[in-house]
Design a protein around this motif. Structure first.
Motif, PDB file in Angstrom:
ATOM      1  N   ILE A  18       0.845  -1.198   0.000  1.00 13.21           N
ATOM      2  CA  ILE A  18       0.000   0.000   0.000  1.00 13.21           C
ATOM      3  C   ILE A  18       0.881   1.249   0.000  1.00 13.21           C
ATOM      4  N   ILE A  19       1.866   1.263   0.865  1.00 13.13           N
ATOM      5  CA  ILE A  19       2.765   2.418   0.958  1.00 13.13           C
ATOM      6  C   ILE A  19       3.580   2.565  -0.315  1.00 13.13           C
ATOM      7  N   ASP A  20       4.057   1.467  -0.864  1.00 11.32           N
ATOM      8  CA  ASP A  20       4.832   1.526  -2.105  1.00 11.32           C
ATOM      9  C   ASP A  20       4.012   2.123  -3.244  1.00 11.32           C
ATOM     10  N   ARG A  21       2.775   1.673  -3.389  1.00 14.08           N
ATOM     11  CA  ARG A  21       1.911   2.219  -4.454  1.00 14.08           C
ATOM     12  C   ARG A  21       1.646   3.705  -4.224  1.00 14.08           C
ATOM     13  N   TRP A  22       1.430   4.067  -2.982  1.00 11.03           N
ATOM     14  CA  TRP A  22       1.144   5.457  -2.621  1.00 11.03           C
ATOM     15  C   TRP A  22       2.358   6.341  -2.893  1.00 11.03           C
ATOM     16  N   LEU A  23       3.537   5.854  -2.546  1.00  7.30           N
ATOM     17  CA  LEU A  23       4.755   6.636  -2.806  1.00  7.30           C
ATOM     18  C   LEU A  23       5.028   6.740  -4.306  1.00  7.30           C
ATOM     19  N   GLU A  24       4.631   5.751  -5.058  1.00  5.22           N
ATOM     20  CA  GLU A  24       4.743   5.844  -6.524  1.00  5.22           C
ATOM     21  C   GLU A  24       3.794   6.914  -7.052  1.00  5.22           C
ATOM     22  N   GLN A  25       2.602   7.001  -6.495  1.00  3.32           N
ATOM     23  CA  GLN A  25       1.678   8.080  -6.863  1.00  3.32           C
ATOM     24  C   GLN A  25       2.314   9.435  -6.555  1.00  3.32           C
ATOM     25  N   ARG A  26       2.960   9.524  -5.413  1.00  5.19           N
ATOM     26  CA  ARG A  26       3.625  10.765  -5.018  1.00  5.19           C
ATOM     27  C   ARG A  26       4.695  11.139  -6.038  1.00  5.19           C
ATOM     28  N   ARG A  27       5.514  10.165  -6.407  1.00 10.08           N
ATOM     29  CA  ARG A  27       6.590  10.420  -7.368  1.00 10.08           C
ATOM     30  C   ARG A  27       6.027  10.955  -8.682  1.00 10.08           C
ATOM     31  N   GLN A  28       4.981  10.337  -9.168  1.00  7.31           N
ATOM     32  CA  GLN A  28       4.370  10.779 -10.427  1.00  7.31           C
ATOM     33  C   GLN A  28       3.788  12.182 -10.300  1.00  7.31           C
ATOM     34  N   LEU A  29       3.155  12.459  -9.181  1.00  5.97           N
ATOM     35  CA  LEU A  29       2.603  13.789  -8.928  1.00  5.97           C
ATOM     36  C   LEU A  29       3.705  14.839  -8.911  1.00  5.97           C
ATOM     37  N   ILE A  30       4.787  14.544  -8.235  1.00  2.00           N
ATOM     38  CA  ILE A  30       5.910  15.486  -8.160  1.00  2.00           C
ATOM     39  C   ILE A  30       6.503  15.714  -9.549  1.00  2.00           C
ATOM     40  N   GLU A  31       6.729  14.650 -10.288  1.00  2.00           N
ATOM     41  CA  GLU A  31       7.317  14.790 -11.625  1.00  2.00           C
ATOM     42  C   GLU A  31       6.469  15.675 -12.522  1.00  2.00           C
ATOM     43  N   LEU A  32       5.168  15.445 -12.542  1.00  2.00           N
ATOM     44  CA  LEU A  32       4.299  16.250 -13.399  1.00  2.00           C
ATOM     45  C   LEU A  32       4.223  17.688 -12.901  1.00  2.00           C
ATOM     46  N   SER A  33       4.177  17.880 -11.600  1.00  2.00           N
ATOM     47  CA  SER A  33       4.131  19.230 -11.032  1.00  2.00           C
ATOM     48  C   SER A  33       5.411  20.005 -11.346  1.00  2.00           C
ATOM     49  N   VAL A  34       6.537  19.357 -11.223  1.00  2.00           N
ATOM     50  CA  VAL A  34       7.819  20.006 -11.532  1.00  2.00           C
ATOM     51  C   VAL A  34       7.885  20.346 -13.019  1.00  2.00           C
ATOM     52  N   TYR A  35       7.462  19.426 -13.854  1.00  2.00           N
ATOM     53  CA  TYR A  35       7.436  19.677 -15.291  1.00  2.00           C
ATOM     54  C   TYR A  35       6.607  20.922 -15.599  1.00  2.00           C
ATOM     55  N   LEU A  36       5.419  21.007 -15.005  1.00  2.00           N
ATOM     56  CA  LEU A  36       4.555  22.161 -15.253  1.00  2.00           C
ATOM     57  C   LEU A  36       5.156  23.438 -14.688  1.00  2.00           C
TER      58      LEU A  36
END
Length: 156
Positions: A18-36
């Motif tokens: 559960i935590i691993d999947r959640w942290l992967e969501q976090r990583r994707q969110l950060i990457e897209l936010s930084v890109y924008l």
């Protein structure tokens, strides 16, 4: 005794996933936010990515509140002797305040119409959101480290 250890491992081992999947969501969110954020200026062609950030943000926040924190709270209660419940009571209000900021961002940019009407303000809104979320991530990391990792060692 061995059966109890096996049961504890089975019981709390799933929390890792559960935590691993959640942290992967976090990583994707950060990457897209930084890109924008690095784009600087926005046009209506950026709207799908902005809407994606809103969706990812709400998914991440929801998973935290309705899955991850609940699992950590269950672990804290199971291992009540280590002050974990106190830590939860201390950090969850801080995390909750960042949830309000995330919801406000989402409400501001969650539709094509909302988004396109406020593209000029997006760099500032995105920067403010990222600062608040960075604090949230620190609090969440502390919860994971202090609660789950410590409990994982005890249940192993």
């Amino acid at each position: 005794m061995l059966e109890g250890c096996k049961t504890a491992q089975e019981r709390w081992g799933g929390v890792h996933d559960i935590i691993d999947r959640w942290l992967e969501q976090r990583r994707q969110l950060i990457e897209l936010s930084v890109y924008l954020r690095e784009r600087g200026e926005f046009t209506p062609t950026d709207t799908p990515k902005i809407l994606n950030v809103c969706e990812m943000l709400m998914d991440y926040v929801s998973a935290g509140h309705f899955t991850v924190y609940e699992q950590l709270a269950l672990e804290a209660k199971e291992f009540h002797d280590d002050g974990a419940v106190v830590l939860l009571r201390e950090l969850l209000p801080l995390i909750d305040s960042s949830t309000e900021v995330a919801i406000e961002f989402n409400d501001k940019y969650d539709t094509k119409e909302h988004c396109n009407a406020q593209l000029e303000a997006l760099p500032f809104s995105l920067q403010a959101l990222m600062l608040v979320m960075a604090e949230r991530f620190q609090h969440e990391d502390k919860l994971i480290e202090e609660l789950h990792e410590a409990h994982s060692e005890k249940s192993a």
